[in-house]
Design a protein around this motif. Structure first.
Motif, mmCIF file in Angstrom:
data_model
loop_
_atom_site.group_PDB
_atom_site.id
_atom_site.type_symbol
_atom_site.label_atom_id
_atom_site.label_comp_id
_atom_site.label_asym_id
_atom_site.label_seq_id
_atom_site.Cartn_x
_atom_site.Cartn_y
_atom_site.Cartn_z
ATOM 1 N N LYS A 250 1.138 -1.112 -0.021
ATOM 2 C CA LYS A 250 -0.235 0.052 -0.300
ATOM 3 C C LYS A 250 1.100 0.783 -0.159
ATOM 4 O O LYS A 250 0.475 2.298 0.247
ATOM 5 C CB LYS A 250 -1.296 0.056 0.564
ATOM 6 C CG LYS A 250 -2.465 -0.892 0.560
ATOM 7 C CD LYS A 250 -3.046 -0.997 1.960
ATOM 8 C CE LYS A 250 -4.309 -1.979 1.694
ATOM 9 N NZ LYS A 250 -5.013 -1.866 0.632
ATOM 10 N N GLY A 251 2.255 0.896 -0.533
ATOM 11 C CA GLY A 251 3.024 2.319 -0.260
ATOM 12 C C GLY A 251 2.321 3.082 -1.896
ATOM 13 O O GLY A 251 2.586 2.495 -3.233
ATOM 14 N N VAL A 252 2.995 4.278 -1.591
ATOM 15 C CA VAL A 252 2.163 5.227 -2.368
ATOM 16 C C VAL A 252 3.428 6.284 -2.984
ATOM 17 O O VAL A 252 4.224 5.816 -2.416
ATOM 18 C CB VAL A 252 1.659 6.503 -1.825
ATOM 19 C CG1 VAL A 252 0.735 7.490 -2.868
ATOM 20 C CG2 VAL A 252 -0.077 5.970 -1.064
ATOM 21 N N LYS A 253 3.826 6.049 -4.862
ATOM 22 C CA LYS A 253 4.449 6.423 -5.320
ATOM 23 C C LYS A 253 4.051 7.938 -5.787
ATOM 24 O O LYS A 253 3.371 7.918 -5.274
ATOM 25 C CB LYS A 253 4.507 5.444 -6.606
ATOM 26 C CG LYS A 253 5.838 5.756 -7.673
ATOM 27 C CD LYS A 253 5.359 5.167 -8.986
ATOM 28 C CE LYS A 253 7.151 5.453 -10.047
ATOM 29 N NZ LYS A 253 6.982 4.392 -11.130
ATOM 30 N N ASN A 254 5.568 8.519 -6.075
ATOM 31 C CA ASN A 254 5.275 10.107 -6.391
ATOM 32 C C ASN A 254 4.556 10.411 -5.536
ATOM 33 O O ASN A 254 4.150 11.711 -5.660
ATOM 34 C CB ASN A 254 4.127 10.607 -7.268
ATOM 35 C CG ASN A 254 4.600 9.563 -8.315
ATOM 36 O OD1 ASN A 254 6.464 9.239 -9.469
ATOM 37 N ND2 ASN A 254 4.303 8.487 -9.415
ATOM 38 N N VAL A 255 5.136 10.708 -4.383
ATOM 39 C CA VAL A 255 5.079 11.474 -3.047
ATOM 40 C C VAL A 255 6.128 12.569 -2.785
ATOM 41 O O VAL A 255 7.243 11.878 -2.228
ATOM 42 C CB VAL A 255 4.272 10.629 -1.784
ATOM 43 C CG1 VAL A 255 4.063 11.632 -0.468
ATOM 44 C CG2 VAL A 255 3.758 9.465 -2.071
ATOM 45 N N LEU A 256 5.767 13.935 -2.441
ATOM 46 C CA LEU A 256 7.100 14.400 -2.009
ATOM 47 C C LEU A 256 7.309 14.391 -0.775
ATOM 48 O O LEU A 256 5.979 15.098 0.043
ATOM 49 C CB LEU A 256 6.932 16.563 -2.765
ATOM 50 C CG LEU A 256 7.495 16.782 -3.432
ATOM 51 C CD1 LEU A 256 9.051 16.710 -3.462
ATOM 52 C CD2 LEU A 256 6.878 18.582 -4.089
ATOM 53 N N VAL A 257 8.099 14.884 -0.343
ATOM 54 C CA VAL A 257 9.020 14.951 0.455
ATOM 55 C C VAL A 257 10.114 16.110 0.698
ATOM 56 O O VAL A 257 11.035 15.644 0.182
ATOM 57 C CB VAL A 257 9.449 13.490 1.397
ATOM 58 C CG1 VAL A 257 9.166 13.876 2.897
ATOM 59 C CG2 VAL A 257 8.247 12.225 1.009
ATOM 60 N N TYR A 258 10.034 16.841 1.730
ATOM 61 C CA TYR A 258 10.995 18.184 1.180
ATOM 62 C C TYR A 258 11.445 18.337 2.970
ATOM 63 O O TYR A 258 10.024 18.504 3.602
ATOM 64 C CB TYR A 258 11.177 18.821 1.147
ATOM 65 C CG TYR A 258 9.753 20.017 0.240
ATOM 66 C CD1 TYR A 258 10.019 20.957 0.510
ATOM 67 C CD2 TYR A 258 8.730 19.048 0.375
ATOM 68 C CE1 TYR A 258 8.559 21.540 0.568
ATOM 69 C CE2 TYR A 258 7.510 19.901 -0.095
ATOM 70 C CZ TYR A 258 7.119 20.777 0.534
ATOM 71 O OH TYR A 258 6.322 21.492 0.538
ATOM 72 N N ILE A 259 12.595 19.277 3.540
ATOM 73 C CA ILE A 259 12.719 20.285 3.913
ATOM 74 C C ILE A 259 12.721 21.475 4.209
ATOM 75 O O ILE A 259 13.989 22.020 3.278
ATOM 76 C CB ILE A 259 13.871 19.571 5.220
ATOM 77 C CG1 ILE A 259 13.114 18.460 5.985
ATOM 78 C CG2 ILE A 259 13.478 20.303 6.637
ATOM 79 C CD1 ILE A 259 14.378 17.754 6.331
ATOM 80 N N PRO A 260 11.758 22.479 3.741
ATOM 81 C CA PRO A 260 12.069 23.719 3.452
ATOM 82 C C PRO A 260 12.839 24.517 3.772
ATOM 83 O O PRO A 260 13.457 25.216 3.164
ATOM 84 C CB PRO A 260 10.459 24.235 3.354
ATOM 85 C CG PRO A 260 10.218 23.970 4.511
ATOM 86 C CD PRO A 260 10.259 21.923 4.423
ATOM 87 N N LYS A 261 12.804 24.372 5.394
ATOM 88 C CA LYS A 261 14.165 25.471 5.900
ATOM 89 C C LYS A 261 14.465 24.670 6.916
ATOM 90 O O LYS A 261 14.564 24.532 8.568
ATOM 91 C CB LYS A 261 12.924 26.591 6.642
ATOM 92 C CG LYS A 261 11.967 27.375 6.028
ATOM 93 C CD LYS A 261 11.127 28.338 6.457
ATOM 94 C CE LYS A 261 11.153 29.694 5.705
ATOM 95 N NZ LYS A 261 9.973 30.615 5.810
#
Length: 314
Positions: free
Chosen positions: A135-146
């Protein structure tokens, strides 16, 4: 004879500076798809510390005839240092069963260029791609903006990345692209037909025509607050998303929903998770991010769940 007496007020200048380092053009356009998914069958040391320097100018002593002025203070521009770096990794999963994927183009039935588009297999929406086993979701964006600090190696890796945006069989690849601002992005067409790359970023919008087998390069400027859509006006079903950051800490999940971000400053960081099919402009976390305590010289695991009930209906 009159005697003039001048009284100067004391002058005091104090400065404190903390240096923190962080991270047209041009498509094929169409309407946003909602409520569909592609289900992939399962296969057989220490907290960060800001470097702060305070400089106080001496005060002129008051008194008759005093003319001493406070010297200007010079800020310390040295970069912020972190007491250790760590790796952040995890998985993004769906809380329930994924809705059926929407077929965008049937084989041989493309309104434009059917000899190239959807040949041998239908073109399915990629707005929600879920692995059936995990049930893993592809194309998810994960980031640290600051981030509280920036590791030189992380900055170097992001700055030197070869970022390629391809068009193959009338599909954009990758579906979700993330890059550091000012890093050149190569536009490429592996198809034998015309495409155009219509980039709908707020800071770097543009539209670029690519002939058969052509390539070009574009450079974005300035970080975006949210991902921007990329479309093709020639083939309206073609859609993708770009996110441009001034932070080198980002990842896009793989087929199993996994992500990994290296050389993250230790301590509490605001992590943002975004997936296009969700309500609330796609944010799994708050748009400002969710606190994650990154362990120094170690791997910190952080998983996220996408609530099926929060998927936008078509």
């Amino acid at each position: 004879m009159m005697r003039n007496s001048w009284m100067r007020k004391p002058t005091r200048l104090g400065l404190s500076f903390t240096g923190v380092l962080c991270m047209g053009m041009w498509g094929c356009g169409g309407s946003t798809e909602v409520g569909d998914a592609v289900v992939v069958p399962p296969p057989g040391s220490g907290t960060p510390a800001a470097s702060t320097a305070s400089h106080a100018a001496p005060t002129a002593a008051p008194g008759a005839g005093s003319t001493a002025a406070a010297p200007a203070a010079t800020p310390d521009a040295s970069p912020v240092k972190a007491e250790g770096w760590g790796t952040l990794k995890g998985q993004i999963v769906l809380s329930g069963d994924a809705p059926a994927a929407k077929t965008l183009v049937e084989p041989g039935k493309a309104a434009k260029d059917p000899e190239v588009c959807a040949v041998g297999a239908p073109i399915l929406s990629q707005r929600l791609v879920v692995d059936a086993g995990t049930k893993g979701v592809k194309n998810v964006l994960v980031y640290i903006p600051k981030p509280t600090a920036v590791n030189p190696e992380a900055k170097k890796t992001a700055s030197e990345a070869k970022v390629i945006f391809d068009q193959t069989k009338c599909i954009f690849e990758p579906h979700v692209l993330v890059a550091l601002a000012d890093v050149p992005i190569t536009l490429k067409s592996s198809d034998t037909v015309n495409h155009n790359v219509n980039i709908k970023l707020k800071n770097s919008p543009g539209n670029k025509l690519l002939g058969p087998g052509a390539s070009d390069t574009v450079t974005t400027s300035g970080a975006e607050r949210t991902p921007g859509m990329v479309t093709c006006d020639i083939h309206p079903w073609m859609q993708a998303w770009w996110m441009i950051l001034d932070s080198p800490y980002f990842a896009v999940t793989d087929d199993k929903g996994n992500f990994e971000i290296k050389n993250v400053p230790a301590g509490t960081q605001k992590v943002v998770v975004w997936q296009e099919a969700l309500t609330g402009n796609g944010f799994v976390t708050s748009p400002a991010g969710e606190d994650v305590n990154v362990k120094p010289n170690d791997t910190t695991a952080k998983n996220y769940t996408i609530d099926v009930a929060k998927l936008r209906a078509e």
